[in-house]
Design a protein around this motif. Structure first.
Motif, PDB file in Angstrom:
ATOM      1  N   GLU A  30       0.824  -1.221   0.000  1.00  0.00           N
ATOM      2  CA  GLU A  30       0.000   0.000   0.000  1.00  0.00           C
ATOM      3  C   GLU A  30       0.854   1.266   0.000  1.00  0.00           C
ATOM      4  N   PRO A  31       1.820   1.416   0.926  1.00  0.00           N
ATOM      5  CA  PRO A  31       2.709   2.591   0.874  1.00  0.00           C
ATOM      6  C   PRO A  31       3.966   2.354   0.044  1.00  0.00           C
ATOM      7  N   GLY A  32       4.153   1.126  -0.481  1.00  0.00           N
ATOM      8  CA  GLY A  32       5.305   0.829  -1.322  1.00  0.00           C
ATOM      9  C   GLY A  32       6.622   0.747  -0.564  1.00  0.00           C
ATOM     10  N   ILE A  33       6.601   0.208   0.641  1.00  0.00           N
ATOM     11  CA  ILE A  33       7.799   0.126   1.472  1.00  0.00           C
ATOM     12  C   ILE A  33       8.497  -1.205   1.219  1.00  0.00           C
ATOM     13  N   THR A  34       9.772  -1.120   0.859  1.00  0.00           N
ATOM     14  CA  THR A  34      10.555  -2.318   0.576  1.00  0.00           C
ATOM     15  C   THR A  34      11.300  -2.793   1.831  1.00  0.00           C
ATOM     16  N   LYS A  35      11.909  -3.952   1.692  1.00  0.00           N
ATOM     17  CA  LYS A  35      12.714  -4.490   2.795  1.00  0.00           C
ATOM     18  C   LYS A  35      13.863  -3.554   3.141  1.00  0.00           C
ATOM     19  N   LEU A  36      14.542  -3.014   2.135  1.00  0.00           N
ATOM     20  CA  LEU A  36      15.639  -2.088   2.410  1.00  0.00           C
ATOM     21  C   LEU A  36      15.124  -0.800   3.040  1.00  0.00           C
ATOM     22  N   ASP A  37      13.939  -0.350   2.641  1.00  0.00           N
ATOM     23  CA  ASP A  37      13.325   0.813   3.282  1.00  0.00           C
ATOM     24  C   ASP A  37      13.142   0.565   4.787  1.00  0.00           C
ATOM     25  N   LEU A  38      12.710  -0.659   5.144  1.00  0.00           N
ATOM     26  CA  LEU A  38      12.515  -0.986   6.557  1.00  0.00           C
ATOM     27  C   LEU A  38      13.829  -0.954   7.317  1.00  0.00           C
ATOM     28  N   VAL A  39      14.870  -1.479   6.688  1.00  0.00           N
ATOM     29  CA  VAL A  39      16.182  -1.429   7.323  1.00  0.00           C
ATOM     30  C   VAL A  39      16.596   0.014   7.581  1.00  0.00           C
ATOM     31  N   HIS A  40      16.431   0.866   6.579  1.00  0.00           N
ATOM     32  CA  HIS A  40      16.804   2.281   6.740  1.00  0.00           C
ATOM     33  C   HIS A  40      15.914   2.977   7.785  1.00  0.00           C
ATOM     34  N   TYR A  41      14.644   2.597   7.833  1.00  0.00           N
ATOM     35  CA  TYR A  41      13.762   3.152   8.875  1.00  0.00           C
ATOM     36  C   TYR A  41      14.325   2.826  10.259  1.00  0.00           C
ATOM     37  N   TYR A  42      14.631   1.551  10.494  1.00  0.00           N
ATOM     38  CA  TYR A  42      15.109   1.157  11.819  1.00  0.00           C
ATOM     39  C   TYR A  42      16.456   1.804  12.151  1.00  0.00           C
ATOM     40  N   LEU A  43      17.290   1.990  11.156  1.00  0.00           N
ATOM     41  CA  LEU A  43      18.560   2.671  11.422  1.00  0.00           C
ATOM     42  C   LEU A  43      18.328   4.140  11.784  1.00  0.00           C
ATOM     43  N   ALA A  44      17.320   4.760  11.169  1.00  0.00           N
ATOM     44  CA  ALA A  44      17.025   6.164  11.459  1.00  0.00           C
ATOM     45  C   ALA A  44      16.498   6.356  12.883  1.00  0.00           C
ATOM     46  N   VAL A  45      15.766   5.356  13.404  1.00  0.00           N
ATOM     47  CA  VAL A  45      15.196   5.469  14.757  1.00  0.00           C
ATOM     48  C   VAL A  45      15.928   4.548  15.733  1.00  0.00           C
ATOM     49  N   ALA A  46      17.151   4.152  15.373  1.00  0.00           N
ATOM     50  CA  ALA A  46      17.862   3.119  16.125  1.00  0.00           C
ATOM     51  C   ALA A  46      18.010   3.448  17.608  1.00  0.00           C
ATOM     52  N   GLU A  47      18.313   4.684  17.930  1.00  0.00           N
ATOM     53  CA  GLU A  47      18.515   5.029  19.338  1.00  0.00           C
ATOM     54  C   GLU A  47      17.251   4.751  20.148  1.00  0.00           C
ATOM     55  N   GLY A  48      16.096   5.158  19.621  1.00  0.00           N
ATOM     56  CA  GLY A  48      14.839   4.915  20.319  1.00  0.00           C
ATOM     57  C   GLY A  48      14.452   3.447  20.328  1.00  0.00           C
ATOM     58  N   ALA A  49      14.642   2.768  19.184  1.00  0.00           N
ATOM     59  CA  ALA A  49      14.288   1.348  19.113  1.00  0.00           C
ATOM     60  C   ALA A  49      15.154   0.522  20.059  1.00  0.00           C
TER      61      ALA A  49
END
Length: 413
Positions: A30-49
């Motif tokens: 639906e939003p077109g999010i790929t596996k690599l997009d998810l990896v980059h998402y988690y790296l961007a919020v890594a401190e909080g996660a």
């Protein structure tokens, strides 16, 4: 060049190389999010996660076939892990044990996402002390028909009860329909005591808001209330931690909040793109959860447990089995492997009984995800409390009768 679905790529995270297989695979169409997009998402919020998950053994909940298929739960760390992935061996209540992954840094976070983990499911203990939780988890689970405003009202009562007993709650959206409130505690109490404190909290919230909240363990007895799920504090249970992406079509995120923004923070607002923007602008709303002196004592809730006495137990069945006898007129409709199959079976049953179906309230339809040996299965039941006794259908053959234990050892009880 943008990597294709079939090609692997390697990214460098804090000096470590992490291989990402099928980086172009679309995980959320639906939003077109790929596996690599998810990896980059988690790296961007890594401190909080990592604030929510680091240092804790975790169950790997792997969506290897996409969000439309059931995940499988992997307790044991894969054998071919990099040597920089930390682990801890947990001993379960069943008598088994498992060497589980312990996230320590952003590279290990990217590594578990590559395995197909959309959300992070850590235990409430640190790897250095596996017997004493340092987190009490309040899971506000709304029954069908419950609006967001009611969930918020219950959350504010939770905050009030915590304040009255010297504890600080940190709210976050669950990433589904409900809210979580995490409470850092001193690691002095064992699982049994922490669960008792959580159950006592739930009972006190129900006492203060009886029309809004329920501490009733049996689902059919809750009505259209918010269940304060104290059993998430039992040993072996895990909950999606902060910044976890949930397997919903819009890629919703379990997002930490300030208390003053809870009222207007409907879960659908917090998708991967929205949380990326929010995090870049303001950082982690739960950044103070591990500050020195932030961990509280359970002494107050345990004193209240003594004052309240044991929770009321349901009556036992008359057949001598020792099993519970429900106070509600329940019938079982189906057992299925997947949720779509469960909903299809429910619609088939409704078509057979249209007059009965028309009398059901939202909370009378009970579709439960049940934990199997390594994955979920689904049970469908109907509470006939709002159907006149003479019009209630008898228990009949199930619309679907999936056996999740076929070929496996069925657990005790």
């Amino acid at each position: 060049m943008s990597p294709s679905k079939g090609e692997a790529t390697t990214i460098e995270v804090d000096g470590r190389e992490v291989r990402i297989s099928s980086p172009g695979k679309v995980v959320f169409p639906e939003p077109g999010i790929t596996k690599l997009d998810l990896v980059h998402y988690y790296l961007a919020v890594a401190e909080g996660a990592l604030r929510g998950a680091a240092g804790r053994p975790m169950v790997l909940k792997r969506f290897v076939k996409g969000i439309g298929a059931e995940p499988f739960f992997q307790k044991r760390v894969p054998e071919n892990r990099p040597d920089w992935i930390d682990t801890a061996t947990l001993h379960y209540a069943s008598g088994t044990s498992a060497e589980e992954v312990v996230l320590r840094d952003a590279a290990s976070l990217a590594w578990v996402v590559n395995l197909g983990c959309l959300d992070l499911n850590p235990h409430p203990v640190r790897a250095e002390d596996l017997d004493h939780p340092d987190e009490l988890r309040v899971d506000l689970d709304p029954m069908p028909g419950v609006a967001w405003g009611q969930i918020v009202d219950v959350a504010l009562v939770v905050r009030e009860v915590l304040d009255d007993h010297g504890l600080v709650g940190w709210p976050k959206t669950s990433g589904s329909r409900g809210l979580h409130v995490n409470v850092r505690i001193e690691p002095r109490w064992d699982y049994r005591e922490v669960r008792l404190a959580a159950e006592t909290l739930a009972r006190e919230v129900e006492r203060r808001a009886p029309g809004l909240a329920s501490a009733r363990w049996w689902k059919e007895e809750r009505g259209e209330r918010v269940f304060v799920d104290f059993n998430q504090n039992a040993k072996d249970r895990t909950v999606a931690s902060a910044y976890s992406v949930r397997a919903l079509p819009d890629a919703r995120v379990s997002t930490p909040l300030d208390w003053n923004e809870v009222r207007d923070s409907h879960p659908e607002r917090f998708t991967v793109p929205a949380v990326l923007a929010r995090y870049a602008e303001r950082g982690d709303a739960a950044s103070g959860i591990d500050d020195p002196g932030a961990a509280g004592s359970l002494a107050g809730l345990l004193r209240l447990a003594e004052e309240l006495g044991p929770a009321e137990k349901p009556p036992s069945a008359k057949d001598g089995s020792g099993r519970r006898s429900s106070s509600m007129p329940l019938i079982e409709i189906a057992r299925t492997k997947t949720k779509p199959e469960a909903l299809e079976a429910l619609e088939t049953w409704k078509a057979r009984h249209p007059d009965v179906a028309a009398l059901l309230h939202p909370a009378d339809v009970l579709v439960d995800g049940m934990r199997g040996s390594s994955s979920l299965w689904y049970r469908v039941r109907v509470n006939l409390q709002h159907v006149p006794e003479g019009a209630r259908p008898e228990q009949a053959a199930l619309e679907a009768d999936y056996d999740p234990w076929a070929g496996r050892s069925r657990p005790d009880g």
